[in-house]
Design a protein around this motif. Sequence first.
Motif, short mmCIF file in Angstrom:
data_model
loop_
_atom_site.label_atom_id
_atom_site.label_comp_id
_atom_site.label_asym_id
_atom_site.label_seq_id
_atom_site.Cartn_x
_atom_site.Cartn_y
_atom_site.Cartn_z
N ARG A 29 0.82 -1.22 0.00
CA ARG A 29 0.00 0.00 0.00
C ARG A 29 0.85 1.26 0.00
O ARG A 29 0.53 2.23 -0.69
N GLU A 30 1.92 1.25 0.79
CA GLU A 30 2.66 2.49 1.03
C GLU A 30 3.87 2.69 0.14
O GLU A 30 4.28 3.83 -0.09
N ASP A 31 4.46 1.62 -0.35
CA ASP A 31 5.69 1.74 -1.14
C ASP A 31 5.52 1.37 -2.60
O ASP A 31 5.94 2.09 -3.50
N ALA A 32 4.93 0.21 -2.83
CA ALA A 32 4.93 -0.37 -4.18
C ALA A 32 4.08 0.42 -5.17
O ALA A 32 4.40 0.44 -6.36
N LEU A 228 15.02 -3.85 -1.36
CA LEU A 228 16.07 -3.17 -2.11
C LEU A 228 15.42 -2.08 -2.95
O LEU A 228 14.51 -2.36 -3.74
N VAL A 229 15.87 -0.85 -2.75
CA VAL A 229 15.37 0.29 -3.51
C VAL A 229 16.47 0.74 -4.46
O VAL A 229 17.58 1.04 -4.02
N VAL A 230 16.15 0.77 -5.73
CA VAL A 230 17.11 1.20 -6.75
C VAL A 230 16.53 2.39 -7.49
O VAL A 230 15.38 2.36 -7.95
N ASP A 231 17.31 3.47 -7.58
CA ASP A 231 16.90 4.61 -8.39
C ASP A 231 18.10 5.10 -9.19
O ASP A 231 19.16 4.46 -9.19
N THR A 232 17.94 6.20 -9.87
CA THR A 232 19.01 6.69 -10.73
C THR A 232 20.22 7.14 -9.92
O THR A 232 21.32 7.30 -10.47
N GLY A 233 20.03 7.31 -8.61
CA GLY A 233 21.14 7.74 -7.77
C GLY A 233 21.92 6.63 -7.12
O GLY A 233 23.01 6.85 -6.59
N GLY A 234 21.38 5.42 -7.14
CA GLY A 234 22.10 4.31 -6.53
C GLY A 234 21.18 3.24 -5.99
O GLY A 234 20.01 3.14 -6.39
N VAL A 235 21.70 2.43 -5.07
CA VAL A 235 20.94 1.32 -4.49
C VAL A 235 20.99 1.42 -2.97
O VAL A 235 21.97 1.92 -2.39
N GLU A 236 19.93 0.93 -2.31
CA GLU A 236 19.89 0.94 -0.85
C GLU A 236 19.07 -0.23 -0.35
O GLU A 236 17.92 -0.43 -0.78
N LEU A 237 19.64 -1.01 0.54
CA LEU A 237 18.92 -2.07 1.23
C LEU A 237 18.25 -1.45 2.45
O LEU A 237 18.91 -0.91 3.33
N GLN A 238 16.92 -1.56 2.49
CA GLN A 238 16.14 -0.96 3.57
C GLN A 238 15.40 -2.04 4.36
O GLN A 238 15.10 -3.11 3.84
N ASN A 239 15.07 -1.72 5.61
CA ASN A 239 14.29 -2.60 6.46
C ASN A 239 12.91 -2.03 6.72
O ASN A 239 12.70 -0.82 6.64
N ARG A 240 11.97 -2.93 7.02
CA ARG A 240 10.62 -2.53 7.38
C ARG A 240 10.24 -3.26 8.67
O ARG A 240 10.55 -4.46 8.82
N PRO A 241 9.56 -2.62 9.60
CA PRO A 241 9.18 -3.29 10.84
C PRO A 241 8.07 -4.31 10.62
O PRO A 241 7.23 -4.15 9.72
N LEU A 242 8.08 -5.35 11.42
CA LEU A 242 7.00 -6.35 11.40
C LEU A 242 6.07 -6.05 12.56
O LEU A 242 6.40 -6.30 13.72
N THR A 243 4.92 -5.45 12.25
CA THR A 243 3.90 -5.19 13.26
C THR A 243 2.54 -5.48 12.65
O THR A 243 2.38 -5.52 11.42
N LEU A 244 1.56 -5.70 13.50
CA LEU A 244 0.20 -5.97 13.04
C LEU A 244 -0.58 -4.69 12.81
O LEU A 244 -1.73 -4.74 12.38
N ALA A 245 0.02 -3.54 13.11
CA ALA A 245 -0.68 -2.27 12.97
C ALA A 245 -0.78 -1.85 11.52
O ALA A 245 0.06 -2.20 10.70
#
Length: 245
Positions: A29-32, A228-245
């Motif tokens: 919902r929030e990223d993709a 993994l987020v890739v854009d024209t500026g580079g790459v970044e491995l990101q984390n997301r929290p695991l919550t039921l909220a």
Amino acid sequence: MNHRTLFIADLHLSADRPDMTAAFLRFMREDALNADALYVLGDLFEFSIGDDEVSALNGEVAAAFLACSQQGTPVYFIHGNRDFMVGRRFARAAGMTLLPEHTLIDLYGEPTLIMHGDTLCIDDAGYQRYRRITRWGWLQWLFMRLPLSFRLNIADGIRSKSAAAKEGKVMQVMDVNQAEVERQMQRYNVRTLIHGHTHRPNIHHLQINEQAARRIVLGDWYSQGSVLVVDTGGVELQNRPLTLA
């Protein structure tokens, strides 16, 4: 407009882990929805026994992918070692495109090889033998003609044996073979490889044909989301929290 492409793998979604499912749905919902593309590099599910398995989880996941693709973010899927039975019926319901196990893409001008990653772990001879057998078309055809309850029991047995087998193996055996990594990157003439499977998120720098190259490994979603987020500026491995909220 901020162009970016997202990669995820090894979510291992199951009804037993609602926190992982909630994190995945929130990510969708929030990223993709705002991405140029979303690539799922295998092991989306803890196990798949065929597209005729009807469950609340499968329905939620398919609906999330479909909403994403309908709102302009194409979704691509490469099979993993746990969900290779995901087929065309689920792909249609999810509005996603199935890709070959080794796929070459253009990532903002950079030729990039993407895969699940299990084919790189050639030192694990037992697993590679299991992988070859389970990919036989005639065996999958027979498996799909077994009653659904039988297939569920078989899947439970395979999971148990897989967990027991991992306990007896050294970590190096279950990791990629560096020579095979280099062979595949040379074969496809790329300097960037993205994969999952090993559950060891990292960006490895190496030399291919005396040129700088990189192998990007996606993380699993057991204790936190990994993107993994890739854009024209580079790459970044990101984390997301695991919550039921």
